[in-house]
Design a protein around this motif. Structure first.
Motif, short mmCIF file in Angstrom:
data_model
loop_
_atom_site.label_atom_id
_atom_site.label_comp_id
_atom_site.label_asym_id
_atom_site.label_seq_id
_atom_site.Cartn_x
_atom_site.Cartn_y
_atom_site.Cartn_z
N ALA A 8 0.76 -1.32 0.03
CA ALA A 8 0.09 0.14 0.17
C ALA A 8 0.92 1.47 0.31
O ALA A 8 0.69 2.61 -0.97
CB ALA A 8 -1.46 -0.17 1.74
N GLN A 9 2.07 1.66 0.47
CA GLN A 9 2.73 2.91 0.42
C GLN A 9 3.45 2.69 -0.21
O GLN A 9 3.61 3.52 -1.15
CB GLN A 9 3.64 2.18 1.72
CG GLN A 9 3.37 1.99 3.47
CD GLN A 9 4.18 2.20 4.05
OE1 GLN A 9 5.12 1.49 4.27
NE2 GLN A 9 3.17 2.00 5.92
N GLY A 25 -3.02 9.82 0.20
CA GLY A 25 -2.67 9.01 0.51
C GLY A 25 -3.67 9.15 2.23
O GLY A 25 -3.96 10.06 2.36
N GLN A 29 -1.27 6.04 5.82
CA GLN A 29 -0.05 6.02 5.24
C GLN A 29 0.86 7.07 4.88
O GLN A 29 1.68 6.63 4.85
CB GLN A 29 -0.98 5.53 3.56
CG GLN A 29 -1.67 4.70 3.45
CD GLN A 29 -2.46 4.38 2.14
OE1 GLN A 29 -2.65 5.52 1.58
NE2 GLN A 29 -2.58 3.33 1.82
#
Length: 209
Positions: A8-9, A25, A29
């Motif tokens: 996700a990052q 984001g 995050q």
């Protein structure tokens, strides 16, 4: 950083603005990226988040190809400044003009957000670590034409000197026009002669004050 970013990052990093490094984001995050030293939160409103040099390195190593957005003419959807001499030069029509204008405005905003005094008339840290791309963007945004395989124009190349690029052109008039553009964009530029070929070229570097 001891562990690689999560999937996700990594997506947040990969979709950062290609010029400014501005991130989008969730707060979680973004905070996690700040904690890893891959992003920073700008102290001035609106307190946007940007990639750090380490974050930029992660992004440049990515193997994920972003999907094209709108009518962006590049196959990857990532803006690339034209340094001159490319084998294939994409269409230079209205979509490219809009893309270049947007990239230049984004770079001015990055200057405002990251220069300590908020100055937009002086290159920022990103430009000092991406000299060729930054100089080429300044030239293209001002309407100069890059050299193609069979057409004349500017060519921007790295040099052994720290914080300096070489700009070559077909004639003195082109070089003088490029020098004027770069100086307006916050660079220092002077003409030099290649000792081997006797060809004239510009040596340009970002101005510090």
């Amino acid at each position: 950083m001891t562990r690689p970013p999560t999937a996700a990052q990594r997506r947040v990093i990969d979709t950062a603005d290609p010029v400014t490094g501005r991130l989008k984001g969730t707060e979680t995050q973004l905070a996690a990226l700040v904690g890893r030293g891959l992003a920073f939160r700008h102290p001035r409103p609106p307190h946007d988040h940007f990639l750090t040099p380490a974050g930029h390195r992660i992004r440049e190593q990515t193997t994920v190809t972003p999907e094209p957005v709108g009518d962006t003419p590049t196959a990857t959807g990532v803006f690339t400044a034209r340094v001159g001499g490319e084998e294939e030069i994409p269409d230079a029509g209205p979509s490219r003009v809009r893309e270049v204008h947007s990239a230049w405005q984004g770079l001015l905003e990055l200057r405002r957000m990251t220069n300590p005094d908020g100055a937009t008339d002086r290159p920022c840290g990103w430009e000092r670590t991406h000299l060729v791309q930054a100089a080429a963007l300044a030239l293209e945004a001002a309407g100069h034409h890059p050299a193609g395989q069979d057409t004349e124009g500017y060519r921007v190349r790295a040099t052994p000197q720290p914080e300096a690029v070489a700009v070559r052109g077909p004639d003195g008039e082109t070089l003088r026009a490029c020098a004027a553009t770069l100086e307006r964009a916050g660079w220092q530029a002077g003409e030099h002669t290649d000792p081997r070929t006797r060809a004239r070229y510009l040596l340009a570097s970002p101005r510090r004050a």
